[in-house]
Design a protein around this motif. Structure first.
Motif, PDB file in Angstrom:
ATOM      1  N   GLU A  64       9.636  -2.144 -11.433  1.00 42.24           N
ATOM      2  CA  GLU A  64      10.915  -1.431 -11.543  1.00 42.24           C
ATOM      3  C   GLU A  64      10.781   0.047 -11.220  1.00 42.24           C
ATOM      4  O   GLU A  64      11.634   0.628 -10.554  1.00 42.24           O
ATOM      5  CB  GLU A  64      11.467  -1.555 -12.967  1.00 42.24           C
ATOM      6  CG  GLU A  64      12.153  -2.845 -13.274  1.00 42.24           C
ATOM      7  CD  GLU A  64      12.646  -2.825 -14.702  1.00 42.24           C
ATOM      8  OE1 GLU A  64      13.834  -2.493 -14.903  1.00 42.24           O
ATOM      9  OE2 GLU A  64      11.846  -3.121 -15.613  1.00 42.24           O
ATOM     10  N   ILE A  65       9.708   0.656 -11.697  1.00 40.70           N
ATOM     11  CA  ILE A  65       9.512   2.090 -11.483  1.00 40.70           C
ATOM     12  C   ILE A  65       9.330   2.381  -9.993  1.00 40.70           C
ATOM     13  O   ILE A  65       9.970   3.270  -9.435  1.00 40.70           O
ATOM     14  CB  ILE A  65       8.309   2.612 -12.296  1.00 40.70           C
ATOM     15  CG1 ILE A  65       8.595   2.524 -13.801  1.00 40.70           C
ATOM     16  CG2 ILE A  65       7.968   4.041 -11.899  1.00 40.70           C
ATOM     17  CD1 ILE A  65       7.382   2.774 -14.679  1.00 40.70           C
ATOM     18  N   TYR A  66       8.471   1.616  -9.337  1.00 43.94           N
ATOM     19  CA  TYR A  66       8.125   1.896  -7.943  1.00 43.94           C
ATOM     20  C   TYR A  66       9.194   1.473  -6.934  1.00 43.94           C
ATOM     21  O   TYR A  66       9.356   2.113  -5.914  1.00 43.94           O
ATOM     22  CB  TYR A  66       6.829   1.192  -7.560  1.00 43.94           C
ATOM     23  CG  TYR A  66       5.552   1.830  -8.065  1.00 43.94           C
ATOM     24  CD1 TYR A  66       5.518   3.097  -8.628  1.00 43.94           C
ATOM     25  CD2 TYR A  66       4.350   1.146  -7.953  1.00 43.94           C
ATOM     26  CE1 TYR A  66       4.328   3.660  -9.073  1.00 43.94           C
ATOM     27  CE2 TYR A  66       3.160   1.709  -8.389  1.00 43.94           C
ATOM     28  CZ  TYR A  66       3.159   2.962  -8.947  1.00 43.94           C
ATOM     29  OH  TYR A  66       1.979   3.519  -9.374  1.00 43.94           O
ATOM     30  N   TYR A  67       9.866   0.365  -7.170  1.00 39.67           N
ATOM     31  CA  TYR A  67      10.634  -0.233  -6.077  1.00 39.67           C
ATOM     32  C   TYR A  67      12.129  -0.394  -6.326  1.00 39.67           C
ATOM     33  O   TYR A  67      12.782  -1.153  -5.631  1.00 39.67           O
ATOM     34  CB  TYR A  67      10.038  -1.591  -5.710  1.00 39.67           C
ATOM     35  CG  TYR A  67       8.569  -1.495  -5.397  1.00 39.67           C
ATOM     36  CD1 TYR A  67       8.108  -0.768  -4.314  1.00 39.67           C
ATOM     37  CD2 TYR A  67       7.631  -2.126  -6.210  1.00 39.67           C
ATOM     38  CE1 TYR A  67       6.764  -0.661  -4.036  1.00 39.67           C
ATOM     39  CE2 TYR A  67       6.275  -2.031  -5.938  1.00 39.67           C
ATOM     40  CZ  TYR A  67       5.852  -1.295  -4.855  1.00 39.67           C
ATOM     41  OH  TYR A  67       4.515  -1.196  -4.588  1.00 39.67           O
ATOM     42  N   THR A  68      12.660   0.288  -7.287  1.00 39.70           N
ATOM     43  CA  THR A  68      14.105   0.188  -7.478  1.00 39.70           C
ATOM     44  C   THR A  68      14.748   1.467  -6.936  1.00 39.70           C
ATOM     45  O   THR A  68      14.417   1.902  -5.846  1.00 39.70           O
ATOM     46  CB  THR A  68      14.462  -0.092  -8.953  1.00 39.70           C
ATOM     47  OG1 THR A  68      13.884   0.919  -9.782  1.00 39.70           O
ATOM     48  CG2 THR A  68      13.951  -1.458  -9.391  1.00 39.70           C
ATOM     49  N   SER A  69      15.587   2.064  -7.689  1.00 36.55           N
ATOM     50  CA  SER A  69      16.393   3.180  -7.193  1.00 36.55           C
ATOM     51  C   SER A  69      15.828   4.553  -7.552  1.00 36.55           C
ATOM     52  O   SER A  69      16.579   5.459  -7.926  1.00 36.55           O
ATOM     53  CB  SER A  69      17.814   3.054  -7.729  1.00 36.55           C
ATOM     54  OG  SER A  69      17.777   2.996  -9.152  1.00 36.55           O
ATOM     55  N   CYS A  70      14.541   4.712  -7.408  1.00 34.33           N
ATOM     56  CA  CYS A  70      13.931   6.008  -7.708  1.00 34.33           C
ATOM     57  C   CYS A  70      14.501   7.075  -6.776  1.00 34.33           C
ATOM     58  O   CYS A  70      14.453   6.920  -5.551  1.00 34.33           O
ATOM     59  CB  CYS A  70      12.417   5.927  -7.550  1.00 34.33           C
ATOM     60  SG  CYS A  70      11.596   7.476  -7.955  1.00 34.33           S
ATOM     61  N   PRO A  71      15.039   8.155  -7.332  1.00 32.95           N
ATOM     62  CA  PRO A  71      15.648   9.177  -6.471  1.00 32.95           C
ATOM     63  C   PRO A  71      14.611  10.041  -5.751  1.00 32.95           C
ATOM     64  O   PRO A  71      13.536  10.322  -6.271  1.00 32.95           O
ATOM     65  CB  PRO A  71      16.474  10.019  -7.448  1.00 32.95           C
ATOM     66  CG  PRO A  71      15.872   9.784  -8.773  1.00 32.95           C
ATOM     67  CD  PRO A  71      15.229   8.431  -8.749  1.00 32.95           C
ATOM     68  N   ILE A  72      14.996  10.433  -4.561  1.00 34.51           N
ATOM     69  CA  ILE A  72      14.189  11.338  -3.747  1.00 34.51           C
ATOM     70  C   ILE A  72      14.622  12.755  -4.107  1.00 34.51           C
ATOM     71  O   ILE A  72      15.806  13.015  -4.319  1.00 34.51           O
ATOM     72  CB  ILE A  72      14.456  11.050  -2.257  1.00 34.51           C
ATOM     73  CG1 ILE A  72      14.026   9.621  -1.928  1.00 34.51           C
ATOM     74  CG2 ILE A  72      13.762  12.064  -1.362  1.00 34.51           C
ATOM     75  CD1 ILE A  72      14.594   9.101  -0.631  1.00 34.51           C
ATOM     76  N   PHE A  73      13.666  13.679  -4.174  1.00 34.64           N
ATOM     77  CA  PHE A  73      14.044  15.065  -4.436  1.00 34.64           C
ATOM     78  C   PHE A  73      14.907  15.573  -3.285  1.00 34.64           C
ATOM     79  O   PHE A  73      14.623  15.293  -2.116  1.00 34.64           O
ATOM     80  CB  PHE A  73      12.812  15.957  -4.605  1.00 34.64           C
ATOM     81  CG  PHE A  73      12.127  15.797  -5.932  1.00 34.64           C
ATOM     82  CD1 PHE A  73      12.782  16.128  -7.113  1.00 34.64           C
ATOM     83  CD2 PHE A  73      10.834  15.322  -6.000  1.00 34.64           C
ATOM     84  CE1 PHE A  73      12.150  15.973  -8.342  1.00 34.64           C
ATOM     85  CE2 PHE A  73      10.197  15.173  -7.220  1.00 34.64           C
ATOM     86  CZ  PHE A  73      10.851  15.499  -8.394  1.00 34.64           C
TER      87      PHE A  73
END
Length: 191
Positions: A64-73
């Protein structure tokens, strides 16, 4: 010129993304102000977890941490495209485990980052990044972790720290606060 970039918490806002996931998974409502004042890379203490519990939580949440909707700065993708359009080489050097390397590369490409397969390195320990950086003879390298930046103090590579709450004690290393400002200043220096 050759530019190297860490990924997590340098180009993408991974820890804050994980923080929100932890709140959801643990059914807690720890405030973002708590996150913004955490003085360590690890976030588990804010949720009352021991080191062992925190490690288990992190490892069980990697998908979940690596491959979901992690925002880009903001501005990160555009900054790297600006470098490549100007003829500079962009390298990614991440300590993400080997089993996540190829998927991470694909995820970065899907997010719009300019990724050349031969310039994407993963699967090393934080302290081992120095060897790769030296082998590549990078001109610039940007990372968030103090342990990595400390290993580069005597390197010929110009080092920058991506501003985070846990690295503010590194007063003698130039900071990247906003990607657009950083890229403008770098390109102006190298005219």
């Amino acid at each position: 010129m050759k530019f190297g970039f860490d990924i997590d918490d340098t180009l993408i806002n991974l820890r804050e993304h994980a923080f929100h996931l932890y709140n959801k998974k643990l059914k807690q409502t720890v405030g973002i102000d708590v996150f913004q004042n955490i003085s360590s890379v690890e976030i588990h203490e804010a949720f009352g977890l021991s080191d062992d519990e925190g490690k288990k939580m992190w490892n069980s949440s990697l998908e979940e941490i690596y491959y979901t909707s992690c925002p880009i700065f903001p501005g990160a993708v555009e900054a790297l495209h600006t470098l490549t359009r100007a003829g500079h080489e962009v390298y990614y050097i991440t300590a993400r485990p080997k089993e996540h390397g190829e998927r991470t590369k694909a995820w970065m490409q899907q997010q719009g980052f300019p990724v050349d397969d031969s310039r994407f390195f993963y699967g090393m320990q934080d302290e081992e990044k120095l060897d790769i950086i030296n082998q590549l003879e990078l001109d610039y390298y940007i990372d968030d972790k103090p342990v990595v930046l400390e290993t580069l103090r005597n390197s010929t590579t110009k080092v920058y720290v991506k501003d985070q709450s846990y690295n503010r004690h590194l007063q003698d290393i130039p900071r990247v606060v906003a990607w657009t400002t950083f890229i403008k200043s770098i390109l102006n220096k190298n005219k």
